[in-house]
Design a protein around this motif. Structure first.
Motif, PDB file in Angstrom:
ATOM      1  N   ALA A   1     -16.265  12.285 -43.873  1.00 24.19           N
ATOM      2  CA  ALA A   1     -15.170  12.852 -42.772  1.00 24.19           C
ATOM      3  C   ALA A   1     -13.894  11.871 -42.209  1.00 24.19           C
ATOM      4  O   ALA A   1     -14.586  10.466 -41.717  1.00 24.19           O
ATOM      5  CB  ALA A   1     -15.253  13.513 -41.363  1.00 24.19           C
ATOM      6  N   THR A   2     -12.967  11.895 -42.377  1.00 24.87           N
ATOM      7  CA  THR A   2     -12.048  10.917 -41.539  1.00 24.87           C
ATOM      8  C   THR A   2     -11.129  10.898 -40.317  1.00 24.87           C
ATOM      9  O   THR A   2     -11.741  12.447 -39.413  1.00 24.87           O
ATOM     10  CB  THR A   2     -10.672  10.542 -42.382  1.00 24.87           C
ATOM     11  OG1 THR A   2     -10.896  10.192 -43.811  1.00 24.87           O
ATOM     12  CG2 THR A   2      -9.704  10.279 -41.658  1.00 24.87           C
ATOM     13  N   VAL A   3     -11.975  10.399 -39.320  1.00 25.02           N
ATOM     14  CA  VAL A   3     -11.684  10.584 -38.075  1.00 25.02           C
ATOM     15  C   VAL A   3     -10.464  10.326 -37.496  1.00 25.02           C
ATOM     16  O   VAL A   3      -9.868   9.268 -37.317  1.00 25.02           O
ATOM     17  CB  VAL A   3     -12.817  10.129 -37.020  1.00 25.02           C
ATOM     18  CG1 VAL A   3     -12.145  10.224 -35.496  1.00 25.02           C
ATOM     19  CG2 VAL A   3     -14.223  10.566 -37.300  1.00 25.02           C
ATOM     20  N   ILE A   4      -9.461  11.207 -37.049  1.00 26.76           N
ATOM     21  CA  ILE A   4      -8.103  10.930 -36.692  1.00 26.76           C
ATOM     22  C   ILE A   4      -8.708  10.692 -34.973  1.00 26.76           C
ATOM     23  O   ILE A   4      -9.092  11.396 -34.157  1.00 26.76           O
ATOM     24  CB  ILE A   4      -7.584  12.111 -36.298  1.00 26.76           C
ATOM     25  CG1 ILE A   4      -6.949  12.432 -38.351  1.00 26.76           C
ATOM     26  CG2 ILE A   4      -5.829  11.883 -35.834  1.00 26.76           C
ATOM     27  CD1 ILE A   4      -6.734  13.064 -38.422  1.00 26.76           C
ATOM     28  N   VAL A   5      -8.128   9.882 -34.532  1.00 25.69           N
ATOM     29  CA  VAL A   5      -8.233   9.333 -32.883  1.00 25.69           C
ATOM     30  C   VAL A   5      -7.221   9.222 -32.028  1.00 25.69           C
ATOM     31  O   VAL A   5      -6.624   8.318 -32.623  1.00 25.69           O
ATOM     32  CB  VAL A   5      -9.198   7.724 -32.509  1.00 25.69           C
ATOM     33  CG1 VAL A   5      -9.555   7.943 -31.504  1.00 25.69           C
ATOM     34  CG2 VAL A   5     -10.794   7.651 -33.692  1.00 25.69           C
ATOM     35  N   ALA A   6      -7.060  10.223 -31.127  1.00 25.84           N
ATOM     36  CA  ALA A   6      -6.091  11.488 -30.524  1.00 25.84           C
ATOM     37  C   ALA A   6      -6.786  11.323 -28.987  1.00 25.84           C
ATOM     38  O   ALA A   6      -5.958  11.515 -28.642  1.00 25.84           O
ATOM     39  CB  ALA A   6      -5.612  11.985 -31.394  1.00 25.84           C
ATOM     40  N   CYS A   7      -7.700  10.787 -28.546  1.00 28.46           N
ATOM     41  CA  CYS A   7      -7.471  10.956 -27.630  1.00 28.46           C
ATOM     42  C   CYS A   7      -7.193  10.112 -26.150  1.00 28.46           C
ATOM     43  O   CYS A   7      -6.240   9.461 -26.662  1.00 28.46           O
ATOM     44  CB  CYS A   7      -9.015   9.997 -26.904  1.00 28.46           C
ATOM     45  SG  CYS A   7      -9.988   8.736 -27.786  1.00 28.46           S
ATOM     46  N   ASN A   8      -7.652   9.614 -25.175  1.00 29.92           N
ATOM     47  CA  ASN A   8      -6.763   8.702 -23.813  1.00 29.92           C
ATOM     48  C   ASN A   8      -6.682   7.842 -24.838  1.00 29.92           C
ATOM     49  O   ASN A   8      -7.494   6.963 -25.158  1.00 29.92           O
ATOM     50  CB  ASN A   8      -7.989   9.232 -22.530  1.00 29.92           C
ATOM     51  CG  ASN A   8      -8.051   8.272 -21.808  1.00 29.92           C
ATOM     52  OD1 ASN A   8      -6.894   7.194 -21.762  1.00 29.92           O
ATOM     53  ND2 ASN A   8      -8.992   8.424 -21.017  1.00 29.92           N
ATOM     54  N   LYS A   9      -5.202   7.187 -24.536  1.00 30.03           N
ATOM     55  CA  LYS A   9      -5.662   5.468 -24.861  1.00 30.03           C
ATOM     56  C   LYS A   9      -6.059   4.392 -24.779  1.00 30.03           C
ATOM     57  O   LYS A   9      -6.415   3.680 -24.943  1.00 30.03           O
ATOM     58  CB  LYS A   9      -4.106   5.091 -24.382  1.00 30.03           C
ATOM     59  CG  LYS A   9      -3.801   5.161 -23.681  1.00 30.03           C
ATOM     60  CD  LYS A   9      -2.145   4.573 -22.931  1.00 30.03           C
ATOM     61  CE  LYS A   9      -1.289   4.391 -21.773  1.00 30.03           C
ATOM     62  NZ  LYS A   9       0.320   4.149 -21.252  1.00 30.03           N
ATOM     63  N   SER A  10      -6.850   4.296 -23.332  1.00 28.85           N
ATOM     64  CA  SER A  10      -7.362   3.932 -22.194  1.00 28.85           C
ATOM     65  C   SER A  10      -8.517   3.281 -23.626  1.00 28.85           C
ATOM     66  O   SER A  10      -9.488   2.822 -23.394  1.00 28.85           O
ATOM     67  CB  SER A  10      -8.205   4.261 -21.430  1.00 28.85           C
ATOM     68  OG  SER A  10      -6.799   4.138 -20.504  1.00 28.85           O
ATOM     69  N   ALA A  11      -9.224   4.533 -23.808  1.00 28.15           N
ATOM     70  CA  ALA A  11      -9.845   4.490 -24.860  1.00 28.15           C
ATOM     71  C   ALA A  11     -10.620   4.185 -26.353  1.00 28.15           C
ATOM     72  O   ALA A  11     -11.379   4.107 -26.949  1.00 28.15           O
ATOM     73  CB  ALA A  11     -10.951   6.178 -24.666  1.00 28.15           C
TER      74      ALA A  11
END
Length: 479
Positions: free
Chosen positions: A156-166
């Motif tokens: 899978a391709t992971v779209i990282v759309a979380c807390n910008k600090s992490a």
């Protein structure tokens, strides 16, 4: 008049082609054709669809520009991992809306880590949406999920759309494990705001990567002026957004509803430009509002063919008979039998007036239920926790909508007056639903052009908007 633009729509069953002439900022529709989609080589079906346009006497310039939307890939499987259950569900659905993805599962931090791992192994998604934490908020959950993903045999391709600090820590973990990832701005920067555009565009890109694995699709894309093939639902929504909001040069028509009824689902879009003027605090908490500029709901069990039995299962046979009016003489058993027949034979075309009445009644009930689920309502009781008093308007407020656009095979092939009557019945007796206060104008997309307008809006927004405004006014006058 020679065409200098062709827009395809590659569907699971048919590939459509619409020809246009763009000259001095004016867009003119010349004609459309279609052919069966050729799964063995998608380009063959597109050529045949274009040839059916030429057979109507429409000539195309040698350097004609070609564009395309597509719904034939079936949708990417997506799993969303987040922190808070209700927030993650809402954010995931908003991101997936019209982006060519199907949300298979939404998992929050409340679920045990072993459960999350088992879901990912079982579904084997094409995309993992990794969300969680407002900016400056929780990091633990998203880092825990990233570590889990690194240990799975996933493509899978992971779209990282979380807390910008992490985000940096998460992307480093994933890349070190050889997992493809894309970082986008946090989809939930504050508890009042959803920002889904960047994440949605990333899913578009994955959608294109998937369909280009099919035979002939690489060559097909190479023949397009813009290789960014747009998922068909996304193209329709782009057209409705442009029509409602307008451009810097051209004013839009304001709030509208778009009804898209197909063989498998009934989709409702609403675009309310006035909501863009609200301050973030006025929008309320993300988990309990529908105050986005553009909003879509999908009823997956209410369709006119492959999910036809879902309609009587939802509303009951008596409601369908009532929707058919005085001309409906069917019994409850006959309604069920007809719905089963449509589901078993999706290509079936009603042969008698009795069957046509039943088909319109099924459509009326499917649209009515979908509209009521999409629209907000007046609260029946007070809710001190949420700060809601009885009689307060809650949810998507459609009271100021002036126009309703209708897309779908039944509107293309049925009599315009009959199509209009179906929609008018749906808005009768609103009850507690926040339906338009004044009778809205009904517009049928009888030439099936909204997908093409959405695709072209990315390149010629002012010309497309002027065309759409004329198209809508003509539609109102023709009914």
């Amino acid at each position: 008049m020679q065409g200098n633009i062709v827009v395809y729509d590659v569907g699971s069953t048919y590939t459509k082609a619409a020809a246009f002439r763009l000259e001095e900022g004016k867009l003119s529709f010349l004609g459309r054709g279609q052919s069966l989609t050729t799964i063995e080589n998608i380009g063959k079906g597109a050529k045949r669809a274009e040839e059916s346009v030429r057979k109507q006497g429409i000539e195309l310039e040698k350097d004609v520009k070609r564009y395309s939307s597509c719904s034939a890939a079936g949708g990417l499987r997506m799993v969303a991992l987040g922190y808070m259950p209700r927030v993650t569900v809402k954010a995931a659905k908003e991101v997936a809306m019209t982006a060519g993805a199907r949300v298979m599962q939404v998992i929050s931090a409340d679920e045990p880590l072993n459960y999350r791992r088992e879901v990912l192994l079982e579904i084997n998604p094409d995309i993992i949406l990794l969300s969680g934490g407002t900016d400056g908020g929780d990091e633990k959950c998203v880092l825990e999920n990233a570590e889990m993903i690194c240990k799975l045999p996933s493509q899978a391709t992971v779209i990282v759309a979380c807390n910008k600090s992490a985000q940096r820590k998460v992307s480093q973990k994933l890349m070190k494990a050889g997992i493809r990832c894309v970082c986008v701005p946090n989809i939930l920067p504050t508890i009042h705001e959803l920002r889904v555009k960047s994440a949605r565009e990333s899913i578009h890109e994955q959608f294109i990567r998937q369909i280009t694995q099919g035979k002939g699709l690489v060559e097909f894309r190479e023949g397009l002026a813009d290789q960014r093939v747009v998922p068909t639902p996304g193209a329709v929504l782009l057209a409705s957004e442009l029509l409602a909001k307008g451009t810097y040069e051209e004013e839009g028509i304001g709030a509208l509803i778009l009804v898209d009824i197909g063989g498998a689902t009934t989709d409702i879009h609403s675009v309310l430009p006035e909501l863009e003027e609200l301050a973030i605090e006025e929008r309320g908490l993300v988990i309990n509002n529908e105050k986005q500029f553009s909003y879509r709901t999908v009823e997956g069990n209410l369709g006119m063919r492959v999910s036809a039995t879902g309609i009587p299962e939802t509303v009951g046979t008596e409601a369908i008979i009532h929707a058919g009016g005085q001309n409906c003489k069917a019994t409850g058993e006959e309604v069920l039998r007809f719905a089963c027949h449509l589901e078993t034979y999706p290509d079936y075309v009603p042969q008698t007036e009795e069957e046509r009445v039943l088909e319109r009644a099924l459509a009326t009930c499917a649209i009515n239920v979908s509209l009521r689920r999409h629209a907000g309502h007046y609260a029946k009781v007070s809710d001190p926790v949420m700060g809601i008093m009885a009689g307060t308007a809650v949810g998507r407020d459609l009271r100021n909508v002036g126009k309703v656009l209708c897309v779908g095979g039944m509107f293309v092939h049925s009599d315009p007056e009959e199509g209009k009557e179906v929609l008018e019945h749906c808005f009768e007796n609103p009850g507690i639903s926040l339906f338009p206060v004044e009778k809205p104008q009904i517009v049928l997309d009888r030439d099936y052009l909204l997908y093409a307008m959405g695709v072209l809006s990315r390149h010629y927004p002012d010309a497309v908007l002027r065309f759409l405004k004329e198209y809508v006014e003509e539609g109102v006058e023709q009914i």
